[in-house]
Scaffold this motif. Sequence first.
Motif, PDB file in Angstrom:
ATOM      1  N   SER A  29       0.837  -1.200   0.000  1.00 28.63           N
ATOM      2  CA  SER A  29       0.000   0.000   0.000  1.00 28.63           C
ATOM      3  C   SER A  29       0.869   1.246   0.000  1.00 28.63           C
ATOM      4  CB  SER A  29      -0.908   0.010   1.231  1.00 28.63           C
ATOM      5  OG  SER A  29      -1.656   1.206   1.298  1.00 28.63           O
ATOM      6  N   CYS A 201      -7.943  -6.041   2.664  1.00 26.60           N
ATOM      7  CA  CYS A 201      -6.699  -6.182   1.896  1.00 26.60           C
ATOM      8  C   CYS A 201      -5.489  -6.628   2.697  1.00 26.60           C
ATOM      9  CB  CYS A 201      -6.372  -4.863   1.199  1.00 26.60           C
ATOM     10  SG  CYS A 201      -7.653  -4.287   0.066  1.00 26.60           S
ATOM     11  N   GLN A 208      -2.520  -1.379  -3.192  1.00 27.06           N
ATOM     12  CA  GLN A 208      -3.390  -0.238  -2.914  1.00 27.06           C
ATOM     13  C   GLN A 208      -2.662   1.085  -3.170  1.00 27.06           C
ATOM     14  OE1 GLN A 208      -5.883  -0.597   0.844  1.00 27.06           O
ATOM     15  NE2 GLN A 208      -4.352  -2.187   1.223  1.00 27.06           N
TER      16      GLN A 208
END
Length: 466
Positions: A29, A201, A208
């Motif tokens: 992410s 997630c 992400q």
Amino acid sequence: MTDYLSRQPFIKLLKNIIENQSKNNNGYSIAIDGDWGSGKTWILDALESQLSSDEYLIFHYNAWENDFYEEPLVALLSVMIEKLNEVAKQKSLYESVVTELLKEAASDLEILAVGIAKYFIKIDIDKSIKNKKNLFNRIKQGTKIANDIDSMLPLRKTLAEIREVIKNLAEKLKILLVVDELDRCLPEYAIKVLERLHHVCNKMPVFQIIAIDKSNLSDSICKVFGKNFSNPSSQHNVMQFADSYLQKFIDISVPLSNGKPNKSLEVMNGLEKTFCEWTRDNSAGAPINFNENFLEEFLAEMFSGIDRRLQEKIFSQVELCHKMTLATGVKPELCSYAILIYEIISCIASYVFRSKNLCTVTNGANGTFTLVFKDVEFSANPYAGKYKQLAENLRNFFCLKKSDYFMQDSELIEFPILDEKSYLMKLLVDVTKLYDDYSQKAYSRFIAEDKVFLLEYDKIMHTMLF
């Protein structure tokens, strides 16, 4: 998509990170950290358009546009269902193994959506039947679930099902989840979105990208968790607490500057078409050209480091005020780019810095004199401090050598008009004395005629804003 702010190097950086980290089965992410209006949405859209649809499955979740869902998970499900159905219809994937996988995933998510939203997301049953014969029974099951969501489809089970769908999809495609406009949501909702993303997630093969304004989001985080850092000197504590919290969701934060406009008139969205080029010779016979090149140079330098949304607001305000001024019947001999530049600078003084004063010429100790905004330091607009970069840009653009232009008589600043910048300085400040030659007197007449129109423009601008 036109790259007004020269963002391609930043997009290339993001693509390199994605390519290197998207193979991570535990997910990754990153946050794009930029001011509100700095162009984060444009970057995300451009990035998505440059990634191969055969390799990446991209879910674009706008948190702010979907904040009417009380439960963010419902919004995320709706985004995923819409994207899966869209991709499954693509001719290049039709009847392929991937298409069937996408259809299966969409169907599974639709059932979960029915359950968790209690009919909030409408499903076209007839259409679904054509895609899968036994889907009717599955949707009936979902309807039953909707009637007793707490006992039959708890949130934990829903999350587990979503994660299973994602695992199946990740076997064929790289999954990219783009989250935009998070910092525009109410504080409690923004935190809830982050938590749900983590539930879905965490340790999953999902890359992400979350667009945030960390400064604003940090305040939201502190409010939600009851951290009262009201003392201005404690801003460091705000950021420190927020950083600790965000580490749970974000592996790396990539800062985004406001960018530097490229030399293009497209940024004005057609405003410049109301104006025209204007050329005259100075006393030495050299041309003074208010042409597209000069206007492009001015825009690029003036708005360097200034967010795109503010630029758009300034141009919109200028266009409205210009039309209202023309409607009064007061018109200049020629609506030149010189007048347009005056109007832009005047709008910045009034709209951004909330000052009825415009500009002044100041002497520099380094052998220069410059044009600067008046009253910037004392502006009543609480946001003016954020945009003092505009004042610095003006100062840098209109910084001229005294040896070429300048004579000083007591406290009076006098300079001849030799080029575009010195002409504009005469136009923007109350310096009326000119050298006694024909060209200077001719320019004086043009300036006097333009001033009649521009004084009316300023009057209308001040009426609208003050």
